[in-house]
Motif scaffolding. Structure first.
Motif, PDB file in Angstrom:
ATOM      1  N   SER A  20       0.845  -1.184   0.000  1.00  0.00           N
ATOM      2  CA  SER A  20       0.000   0.000   0.000  1.00  0.00           C
ATOM      3  C   SER A  20       0.886   1.242   0.000  1.00  0.00           C
ATOM      4  N   ARG A  21       0.332   2.362  -0.414  1.00  0.00           N
ATOM      5  CA  ARG A  21       1.122   3.575  -0.601  1.00  0.00           C
ATOM      6  C   ARG A  21       1.923   3.972   0.639  1.00  0.00           C
ATOM      7  N   ARG A  24       5.143   1.622   1.196  1.00  0.00           N
ATOM      8  CA  ARG A  24       6.026   1.263   0.089  1.00  0.00           C
ATOM      9  C   ARG A  24       7.502   1.421   0.457  1.00  0.00           C
ATOM     10  N   LYS A 130       5.266  11.294  -0.452  1.00  0.00           N
ATOM     11  CA  LYS A 130       4.015  10.689  -0.900  1.00  0.00           C
ATOM     12  C   LYS A 130       3.544   9.543  -0.005  1.00  0.00           C
ATOM     13  N   LYS A 131       4.390   9.091   0.903  1.00  0.00           N
ATOM     14  CA  LYS A 131       3.956   8.082   1.862  1.00  0.00           C
ATOM     15  C   LYS A 131       3.158   8.706   3.004  1.00  0.00           C
ATOM     16  N   ILE A 134      -1.347  12.378   0.077  1.00  0.00           N
ATOM     17  CA  ILE A 134      -1.727  12.024  -1.286  1.00  0.00           C
ATOM     18  C   ILE A 134      -2.494  13.195  -1.897  1.00  0.00           C
TER      19      ILE A 134
END
Length: 212
Positions: A20-21, A24, A130-131, A134
């Protein structure tokens, strides 16, 4: 990750599962190379606790920039622990804490060393990682209902059961947040869990349904 720009089974160093984002794996690019067939590779350092150096694919279907470089008009905080905003772009001078799910307006993007910061409409700085955030308004359920018997647990790994709900009860839960299992195990995929009052329940649509 491989120890050579030409990928073979024998040269593989590490396997990274699709995650998942927010979970990652991250890498620092320290160079580029090409395989024997002329395919571009990134030479990287593993930033996930392994510290090993090797080569990964440069294909955009498999990897992307870790930080925003263009301005999203707004972002949603996705980190389960929330996100701090600061008075300085070095991310010092803590000002405000934003909880997971909050939507923030972005005024511009600035660079600090190798990373970017998002300048909010209130002038405060947050990480462009970006973790943690979003782009846009990321909608998660407000309430879910049990379709079968479900258990509630103390942990996101669904260990230490603290309550059982029967199928007959058709229990309804207010979703306070979300997280995924195996956050630090990059060899395994991860599974959605909902944070509710008193702990965590499964996010599997076979067991719970979104009602709001």
């Amino acid at each position: 990750m491989y120890d050579s720009p030409t990928f073979t089974k024998q040269s593989r160093l590490q396997w990274y599962a699709q995650k998942s984002r927010m979970n990652r794996p991250m890498f620092k690019i320290i160079g580029t190379a090409t395989s024997r067939n002329g395919v571009k590779r990134y030479q990287v350092v593993d930033l996930n606790g392994q510290g090993i150096t090797g080569y990964i694919t440069a294909k955009t279907a498999y990897s992307t920039r870790l930080y925003y470089t263009t301005r999203p008009s707004r972002v949603t905080v996705i980190n389960p622990d929330g996100l701090n905003a600061y008075t300085k772009k070095s991310l010092t001078g803590k000002s405000i804490h934003y909880r997971q799910g909050q939507v923030l307006k972005v005024k511009r993007v600035v660079t600090h060393n190798l990373n970017t910061r998002l300048v909010l409409s209130n002038g405060r700085y947050i990480s462009g990682n970006k973790k943690l955030v979003i782009a846009g308004k990321y909608k998660m359920p407000k309430r879910v209902q049990a379709k079968t018997a479900v258990n509630r647990y103390d942990t996101v790994r669904l260990t230490k059961r603290n309550r059982h709900y029967t199928k007959k009860s058709q229990a309804v839960f207010k979703v306070q947040g979300w997280a995924y299992t195996n956050a630090n195990n990059f060899r395994k995929g991860d599974t959605l869990r909902y944070k509710v009052a008193g702990g965590y329940i499964t996010g599997n649509s076979r067991f719970v349904k979104v009602i709001e």
